[in-house]
Design a protein around this motif. Sequence first.
Motif, PDB file in Angstrom:
ATOM      1  N   VAL A 177       0.920  -1.161   0.177  1.00 60.65           N
ATOM      2  CA  VAL A 177      -0.025  -0.093  -0.095  1.00 60.65           C
ATOM      3  C   VAL A 177       0.908   1.335  -0.012  1.00 60.65           C
ATOM      4  CG1 VAL A 177      -0.208   0.099   2.752  1.00 60.65           C
ATOM      5  CG2 VAL A 177      -1.940   0.983   1.043  1.00 60.65           C
ATOM      6  N   ALA A 178       2.044   1.009   0.512  1.00 58.97           N
ATOM      7  CA  ALA A 178       2.943   2.467   0.577  1.00 58.97           C
ATOM      8  C   ALA A 178       3.685   2.662  -0.540  1.00 58.97           C
ATOM      9  CB  ALA A 178       3.960   2.276   1.873  1.00 58.97           C
ATOM     10  N   ARG A 179       3.726   1.486  -1.206  1.00 63.12           N
ATOM     11  CA  ARG A 179       4.607   1.819  -2.516  1.00 63.12           C
ATOM     12  C   ARG A 179       3.643   1.698  -3.732  1.00 63.12           C
ATOM     13  NH1 ARG A 179       9.958   0.270  -1.948  1.00 63.12           N
ATOM     14  NH2 ARG A 179      10.309   1.319  -4.231  1.00 63.12           N
ATOM     15  N   GLU A 180       2.696   0.937  -3.903  1.00 56.74           N
ATOM     16  CA  GLU A 180       1.806   0.739  -5.126  1.00 56.74           C
ATOM     17  C   GLU A 180       0.542   1.485  -5.042  1.00 56.74           C
ATOM     18  OE1 GLU A 180       2.776  -0.187  -7.912  1.00 56.74           O
ATOM     19  OE2 GLU A 180       4.853  -1.121  -7.444  1.00 56.74           O
ATOM     20  N   GLY A 181       0.079   1.918  -3.582  1.00 55.63           N
ATOM     21  CA  GLY A 181      -1.346   2.396  -3.475  1.00 55.63           C
ATOM     22  C   GLY A 181      -2.289   1.222  -3.472  1.00 55.63           C
ATOM     23  N   ILE A 182      -1.673  -0.038  -3.406  1.00 54.85           N
ATOM     24  CA  ILE A 182      -2.886  -1.293  -3.431  1.00 54.85           C
ATOM     25  C   ILE A 182      -3.158  -1.668  -1.973  1.00 54.85           C
ATOM     26  CG2 ILE A 182      -3.237  -3.564  -4.255  1.00 54.85           C
ATOM     27  CD1 ILE A 182      -1.389  -2.972  -6.619  1.00 54.85           C
ATOM     28  N   PHE A 183      -4.213  -1.557  -1.449  1.00 51.82           N
ATOM     29  CA  PHE A 183      -4.823  -1.675  -0.054  1.00 51.82           C
ATOM     30  C   PHE A 183      -5.386  -3.328  -0.246  1.00 51.82           C
ATOM     31  CE2 PHE A 183      -7.924  -0.753   3.362  1.00 51.82           C
ATOM     32  CZ  PHE A 183      -6.954  -1.035   4.583  1.00 51.82           C
ATOM     33  N   ALA A 184      -4.343  -4.012  -0.032  1.00 57.96           N
ATOM     34  CA  ALA A 184      -4.706  -5.586   0.091  1.00 57.96           C
ATOM     35  C   ALA A 184      -4.772  -6.401   1.581  1.00 57.96           C
ATOM     36  CB  ALA A 184      -3.820  -6.012  -0.923  1.00 57.96           C
ATOM     37  N   GLY A 185      -5.378  -7.700   1.050  1.00 59.29           N
ATOM     38  CA  GLY A 185      -5.451  -8.276   2.496  1.00 59.29           C
ATOM     39  C   GLY A 185      -4.218  -9.227   2.721  1.00 59.29           C
ATOM     40  N   GLY A 186      -4.499 -10.119   3.720  1.00 61.82           N
ATOM     41  CA  GLY A 186      -3.342 -10.780   4.260  1.00 61.82           C
ATOM     42  C   GLY A 186      -2.614 -11.616   3.225  1.00 61.82           C
ATOM     43  N   SER A 187      -3.515 -12.489   2.517  1.00 59.62           N
ATOM     44  CA  SER A 187      -2.969 -13.541   1.616  1.00 59.62           C
ATOM     45  C   SER A 187      -2.087 -12.583   0.354  1.00 59.62           C
ATOM     46  CB  SER A 187      -3.818 -14.547   1.186  1.00 59.62           C
ATOM     47  OG  SER A 187      -5.021 -13.882   0.472  1.00 59.62           O
ATOM     48  N   LEU A 192      -3.714 -11.021  -6.339  1.00 59.37           N
ATOM     49  CA  LEU A 192      -3.855 -10.131  -5.015  1.00 59.37           C
ATOM     50  C   LEU A 192      -5.295 -10.599  -4.888  1.00 59.37           C
ATOM     51  CD1 LEU A 192      -1.890  -6.831  -5.480  1.00 59.37           C
ATOM     52  CD2 LEU A 192      -1.181  -9.296  -4.718  1.00 59.37           C
ATOM     53  N   PRO A 193      -5.637 -11.651  -3.763  1.00 57.58           N
ATOM     54  CA  PRO A 193      -7.103 -12.203  -3.830  1.00 57.58           C
ATOM     55  C   PRO A 193      -8.113 -11.264  -3.244  1.00 57.58           C
ATOM     56  CG  PRO A 193      -5.373 -13.610  -3.009  1.00 57.58           C
ATOM     57  CD  PRO A 193      -4.549 -12.535  -3.244  1.00 57.58           C
ATOM     58  N   ASP A 194      -7.507 -10.410  -2.062  1.00 58.01           N
ATOM     59  CA  ASP A 194      -8.842  -9.714  -1.677  1.00 58.01           C
ATOM     60  C   ASP A 194      -8.207  -8.135  -1.206  1.00 58.01           C
ATOM     61  OD1 ASP A 194      -7.461 -10.529   0.642  1.00 58.01           O
ATOM     62  OD2 ASP A 194      -9.179 -11.177   1.762  1.00 58.01           O
ATOM     63  N   ARG A 195      -9.253  -7.499  -0.622  1.00 59.37           N
ATOM     64  CA  ARG A 195      -9.157  -6.181  -0.209  1.00 59.37           C
ATOM     65  C   ARG A 195      -8.435  -6.083   1.320  1.00 59.37           C
ATOM     66  NH1 ARG A 195     -15.135  -4.386  -1.799  1.00 59.37           N
ATOM     67  NH2 ARG A 195     -14.893  -4.574  -4.124  1.00 59.37           N
ATOM     68  N   GLY A 196      -7.868  -4.943   1.544  1.00 57.00           N
ATOM     69  CA  GLY A 196      -7.218  -4.675   3.232  1.00 57.00           C
ATOM     70  C   GLY A 196      -8.372  -4.213   4.184  1.00 57.00           C
ATOM     71  N   ASP A 197      -9.506  -3.799   3.511  1.00 56.11           N
ATOM     72  CA  ASP A 197     -10.564  -3.148   4.668  1.00 56.11           C
ATOM     73  C   ASP A 197     -11.088  -4.174   5.192  1.00 56.11           C
ATOM     74  OD1 ASP A 197     -11.846  -4.241   2.655  1.00 56.11           O
ATOM     75  OD2 ASP A 197     -13.277  -2.771   2.263  1.00 56.11           O
ATOM     76  N   ARG A 198     -10.853  -5.553   5.079  1.00 53.38           N
ATOM     77  CA  ARG A 198     -11.238  -6.566   5.917  1.00 53.38           C
ATOM     78  C   ARG A 198     -10.081  -7.014   7.172  1.00 53.38           C
ATOM     79  NH1 ARG A 198     -14.338  -9.964   0.825  1.00 53.38           N
ATOM     80  NH2 ARG A 198     -15.753  -8.241   0.629  1.00 53.38           N
ATOM     81  N   TYR A 199      -9.073  -6.478   6.987  1.00 55.00           N
ATOM     82  CA  TYR A 199      -7.962  -6.614   7.902  1.00 55.00           C
ATOM     83  C   TYR A 199      -7.347  -5.362   8.692  1.00 55.00           C
ATOM     84  CZ  TYR A 199      -7.602 -10.772   4.842  1.00 55.00           C
ATOM     85  OH  TYR A 199      -8.012 -11.962   3.781  1.00 55.00           O
ATOM     86  N   LEU A 200      -8.516  -4.579   8.950  1.00 60.82           N
ATOM     87  CA  LEU A 200      -7.870  -3.521   9.679  1.00 60.82           C
ATOM     88  C   LEU A 200      -7.639  -3.747  11.044  1.00 60.82           C
ATOM     89  CD1 LEU A 200     -10.542  -1.041   8.325  1.00 60.82           C
ATOM     90  CD2 LEU A 200      -8.299  -1.099   7.789  1.00 60.82           C
ATOM     91  N   ASP A 201      -8.227  -4.846  11.626  1.00 59.14           N
ATOM     92  CA  ASP A 201      -8.101  -5.159  12.949  1.00 59.14           C
ATOM     93  C   ASP A 201      -6.884  -6.108  13.193  1.00 59.14           C
ATOM     94  OD1 ASP A 201      -9.610  -7.094  11.746  1.00 59.14           O
ATOM     95  OD2 ASP A 201     -10.777  -7.606  13.480  1.00 59.14           O
ATOM     96  N   THR A 202      -6.279  -6.527  11.906  1.00 61.29           N
ATOM     97  CA  THR A 202      -5.065  -7.536  12.172  1.00 61.29           C
ATOM     98  C   THR A 202      -3.786  -6.794  11.431  1.00 61.29           C
ATOM     99  OG1 THR A 202      -6.019  -8.532  10.218  1.00 61.29           O
ATOM    100  CG2 THR A 202      -6.530  -9.473  12.266  1.00 61.29           C
ATOM    101  N   VAL A 203      -3.829  -7.042  10.247  1.00 57.99           N
ATOM    102  CA  VAL A 203      -2.920  -6.504   9.434  1.00 57.99           C
ATOM    103  C   VAL A 203      -2.485  -5.359   9.633  1.00 57.99           C
ATOM    104  CG1 VAL A 203      -2.131  -6.145   6.858  1.00 57.99           C
ATOM    105  CG2 VAL A 203      -3.071  -8.567   7.481  1.00 57.99           C
TER     106      VAL A 203
END
Length: 334
Positions: A258-268, A293-304
């Motif tokens: 997300v910092a380098r590519e602006g892609i807000f992705a999930g754990g996998s 890249l299988p899924d979005r990062g908004d589902r990992y706000l409480d972990t990743v």
Amino acid sequence: MVHHSILNSIGDTPIIRLSRLFNDPHCEVLAKLEMANPGGSVKDRPARYIVERGLADGSIQPNAHIVESSSGNLAIALAMVCRIHGLSFTAVVDPKISPTNLHIIRSYGGKVDIVTEKDSQGGYLETRIKRVKHLLHEQPNRVWINQYANERNWQSHYHGEGEEILRQLDRPADYLVLGVSTSGTLHGIARRLREAWPNLKIIAVDAVGSVLFGTPPYPRDLPGIGASRVPELLQRDEITQVIHIDDYQSAIACRQLVAREGIFAGGSSGSVIAAIQHLAAGLPRPARILTILPDRGDRYLDTVYDDDWLARMQERHVIRTTDISINTTTGQTI
């Protein structure tokens, strides 16, 4: 184009060159963004494919109650698909599922059954499946999707991402790097691509603590990659190499993405990025690497993306790598 329903917008996801995170001109890394599917993940594809073909051939009746064991994304996808087709749906999940995913499933009208007992490997997969089988006996019109053994799982990716990639890319990739859990995504894409690119090397990314490839169980928090049971679909002889990534490494790679590519992705997604970093360091040049890249990062706000959680995973990572170093020095195997 105007679609008949949201399900018709599944697929045709873009491929992005990760040139900011991987800036070696001799190592090209391409990522297909399955998070761009309307349900937010790669699991939209098997959910639609399995349900619609089941309705077409009669193995799923119009009054069926669909049941599936899921760590989150497939449950969301099935809840969406079942809502469009007027089917009832129950997701059997475990405590690792995020509160966000629970809310999404329920918002689609899906029911949630949470198991809390761990299985013999320290995970929840075996107990989730046991609960699914119990639910099937309770009600005769319930149908288990069974993503772990359903051939339509890998077929959905063969006809989906596999076909799309061949249309999207101008020349073959050298390596396909994919996370593995049920193995449906990996096998479906790999089988289609290898028909056109026979020299393609298949790199499976597994979680530290998963038992898929014979490694010992170990605590892990992130869903969506790895398993505490070997799925019927997995064919190890179709895989060139396996790279194991732990939760801390996955989270760090997510943050780099997300910092380098602006892609807000999930754990996998972080798991495959960390694996590519490891792989690329030892590859002969030039090389072309393809991933999903299988899924979005908004589902990992409480972990990743939670600093306190990351600190706990860092501590676990340090303990694990220290143990490996100690046991390697003494000649013991862990």
